[in-house]
Write an enzyme that holds these catalytic residues in place. Structure first.
Site, PDB file in Angstrom:
ATOM      1  N   TYR A   1     -10.240 -22.391  16.443  1.00 58.04           N
ATOM      2  CA  TYR A   1      -9.300 -23.490  16.284  1.00 58.04           C
ATOM      3  C   TYR A   1      -8.631 -23.727  17.626  1.00 58.04           C
ATOM      4  O   TYR A   1      -7.694 -23.035  18.001  1.00 58.04           O
ATOM      5  CB  TYR A   1      -8.272 -23.146  15.202  1.00 58.04           C
TER       6      TYR A   1
ATOM      7  N   TYR B   1     -13.601 -33.179  13.124  1.00 53.19           N
ATOM      8  CA  TYR B   1     -12.451 -32.273  13.087  1.00 53.19           C
ATOM      9  C   TYR B   1     -12.294 -31.638  11.701  1.00 53.19           C
ATOM     10  O   TYR B   1     -12.153 -32.344  10.692  1.00 53.19           O
ATOM     11  CB  TYR B   1     -11.189 -33.053  13.448  1.00 53.19           C
TER      12      TYR B   1
END
Length: 388
Positions: free
Chosen positions: A341, A297
């Protein structure tokens, strides 16, 4: 899940379908429309129909309720529906909850989804605005009066301490950004397709919240991503080779707050991700040397380094050198810095593609993929493996 022993979930469910909308900066559609498109695409990818679905999982932050998405996509009765808190920290936990439902018999086919107009609608980077009173807000109240109003400013505090502790300069974060953009440059689905960067580009980008520069911060995206989870046995009868869930874990550390855990004894690590790492290794029986591709991430570059360190890929303070070495293929879709995103859900999809052998930047012979969820918050992680 126990933090002290292996659990029994590993190997009992698999990801069999992935679907997404286009990733854009202005979708021109509702978040419900994005969610429905992604769910339909994931079911089509799996070779399943809406009638096969009896479970749904999403984020507490998602604006499209499970029953509404079900109606919009033709899904009928639901025997399981659930939501996971803490923003991007929920990404891998949605798959964990789907796997739990399948393994326990609560549902047979579960869809996980996340959809938002994060660029054209509510922009997280705009900071805290009009927040309703809550217990969570009390923790933020210790930071907001001092100008720490945005995710970048919260991460900058930990990043500054990391650099100080290990005698490093902000330029080391550039290795993460360059790696992500190199992969995004060859991914047609990525916003930054065809636009790689150099370390010099990173160092020349403007400050956002020192020591974070523009190219240390993920983009803002409109879009949706969905995943389909079912039993390994059923998965073997479907269209694609299954991505078996070898291990799934959640973690919240001591003195945990949402993005502002500044009162811990040490700010140079991510204890919540360390907890996830220990459980993933313990349950899967694997270690860092067994992982063929890492989908880590990357909402902000410094936390990619600390995640790699928490998982034991390298010693503390050596994350940048590890990334620069290329020892682990990392964020081969471009990550959230380069592709989109989507609160980490597109990262799970990339791990599935790698195990199927269909990724744009395919790692030859990939059999084990690590996926992590949002950092700075209670978080989650997955190890997916090829079947057989």
């Amino acid at each position: 899940m126990s933090a002290r022993r292996a659990d029994s979930l590993g190997g009992r469910a698999a990801v069999v379908g992935i679907g997404a909308t286009a990733f854009s900066k202005d979708s021109g559609r509702s978040e419900l429309a994005l969610a429905a498109e992604a769910v339909r695409a994931a079911l089509a990818d799996a070779g399943l129909t809406p009638a096969d679905v009896d479970g749904m999982v999403t984020f507490t932050m998602d604006t499209s309720p499970e029953i509404t998405v079900a109606q919009a996509t033709g899904i009928g009765e639901l025997s399981f529906f659930s939501r996971v808190h803490y923003g991007g920290g929920a990404a891998c936990a949605t798959v964990q909850q789907a796997a739990l439902a399948v393994a326990s018999g609560l549902a047979e086919v579960v869809v996980c989804y996340r959809a938002f107009n994060e660029r054209s609608g509510r922009r997280f980077g705009a900071g805290v605005q009009r927040r309703e009173p809550s217990a969570e807000g009390v923790a933020l109240g210790w930071a907001l009066p001092y100008g720490l109003l945005t995710p970048a400013s919260w991460v900058a505090m930990a990043a500054r301490r990391y650099l100080h502790a290990y005698g490093l300069e902000p330029e080391v974060f550039g290795h993460v950004a360059v790696t992500a953009r190199r992969h995004a440059a060859t991914n047609p689905a990525a916003h930054f397709h065809g636009r790689p960067i150099t370390l010099a580009d990173h160092a020349a980008s403007r400050w956002i919240a020192e020591p974070l520069r523009l190219l240390d911060c993920c983009q803002e995206t409109d879009g949706g991503q969905a995943l389909v989870v079912t039993s390994v046995e059923r998965a073997r009868t479907l269209r694609h080779p299954p991505a078996v869930i070898a291990a799934a874990a959640q973690g919240a550390g001591r003195a945990q707050e949402q993005m502002t855990s500044f009162y811990r004894d040490d700010l140079t690590g991510l204890p919540e991700m360390g907890l996830v790492a220990r459980q993933l290794w313990r349950t899967s029986g694997l270690g860092p040397g067994d992982i063929d591709v890492g989908v880590v991430y990357d909402h902000f570059t410094p936390f990619v380094l600390t995640q790699l360190e928490e998982f034991g890929f390298c010693p503390p303070g050596e994350g940048a050198a590890f990334v620069a070495s290329g020892a682990l293929p990392l964020n081969t879709h471009g990550g959230q810095l380069g592709e989109a995103y989507l609160h980490g859900m597109n990262g799970v999809a990339e791990a599935v593609r790698q195990l199927r052998g269909t990724a744009v930047n395919q790692v030859a012979g990939a059999r084990h993929a690590l996926v992590t969820a949002g950092t700075g918050v209670p978080t989650s992680g997955l190890i997916l493996r090829a079947d057989g």
